[in-house]
Design an enzyme around this catalytic site. Sequence first.
Site, PDB file in Angstrom:
ATOM      1  N   HIS A  59       0.751  -1.190  -0.047  1.00  0.00           N
ATOM      2  CA  HIS A  59      -0.011  -0.046   0.020  1.00  0.00           C
ATOM      3  C   HIS A  59       0.933   1.383   0.012  1.00  0.00           C
ATOM      4  O   HIS A  59       0.382   2.433  -0.340  1.00  0.00           O
ATOM      5  CB  HIS A  59      -0.676   0.276   1.299  1.00  0.00           C
ATOM      6  N   HIS A 102      -6.913  -6.811  -0.099  1.00  0.00           N
ATOM      7  CA  HIS A 102      -6.797  -5.524  -0.304  1.00  0.00           C
ATOM      8  C   HIS A 102      -6.162  -5.220  -1.783  1.00  0.00           C
ATOM      9  O   HIS A 102      -5.233  -5.852  -2.056  1.00  0.00           O
ATOM     10  CB  HIS A 102      -6.162  -4.672   0.701  1.00  0.00           C
TER      11      HIS A 102
HETATM   12 ZN   LIG Z   1      -4.595  -6.847   2.974  1.00  0.00          ZN
END
Ligand SMILES: [Zn+2]
Length: 382
Positions: free
Chosen positions: A132, A169
């Site tokens: 991320h 995610h």
């Molecule tokens: Zn994740």
Amino acid sequence: MTEARSHVFWTDRFYDYDFGPHHPFTERSRGLAARLLEAQVAEAPPGAVGWTRTVKVADRPTLETFHRADYLEFVESASGLAKQVALDQGDTPSFPGCYEAAARIVEGAVDALEFTLEHHIPAFHPGGGLHHAHPNRASGFCIFNDVAIAVARAVQKGLRVSYLDIDAHHGDGVMYGFYDSGRVLDIDFHQDGRTLFPGTGFPYEVGRGDGAGLKANLPFPPGAGDEALLPMFRRVVPTLLRQFRPDVIVLQHGVDGHIGDEIAHLQYSPRAYAEVDREVLALAKELTGGRLLVTGGGGYRAESVSRVLARTGLVLAGLPIPADHDPLPAPWRKEFATAFGHEAPATWGDRHAPSPSPWTEADEKALLGQLETKLGEKLPEP
Ligand SMILES: [Zn+2]
């Protein structure tokens, strides 16, 4: 001693990446995966798995291949403070020494990448996969984006990279980081961004400029499991990879899509993860001469993270997978209980059974149709 069939990068110094006892992310479960793999490999013929147990801190030029200098300076100054400060708008605080801890995880990914490029066997970095982090900011428990930096290293060498991401995610830091790149094919399976952080990764996001048509996003609704992941993986990944002809494959192997995860809401089984691992290994043998980097990623239930990533290590080494009823080693269970303050699982099998899935054949057809239209590619049945 024969040449190892895979190579693992793990040092207990990765435990330095520690947001404190009340934070959901912990390298402890990745460490327990490495430990379990080690115990299991001890039963196998010698030399099946090679290990690197010392990893240094990545230097500034390495970090700057992806991160902005002002952001690196910000993290470095926060790292020197005794108190925690927020590194992003959300759940990624600083801690003393966070710069070095995060940079060591980066070095693990870069070392593992270099290893697989040189030796043509899979390299496994269970402590990494912090997908991320963006060039100018931390995000989602990720301070530096080790996996993006490994991709950047390969691109710098003039290589073509297929980045696969099965974390629950969306791997936004990597995808947007290489959104314009014609050298990075990015295929990301995740829980629908309308229902989960970071809220991105839709089928219409297909790249831009040289990267147009090279970013494929496959969002699944909460509750989807193996019946969504496996057919879509088999339908999309081999076709796109064979067209793209990568020089190296990078797999971000988050385990937060596992049934029973504390944060995400997908229902993948251990069996599905092992299937994906086998498919990716076969594609690496077919397309990249065995050059494959596999990292860890998210995963917020230690029982799943440790066992699934240990199993991944076995698959990558071509070793047999234990049966569900096979017991876990007593010393490992003791270490698990000490680390997490609750009893370790007794066997390799998982006690969770999936709830009914909302994923239907109509959903599969609709997503395939969207992908074919947006990517401008046919995705025929295998
Ligand atoms: Zn994740």
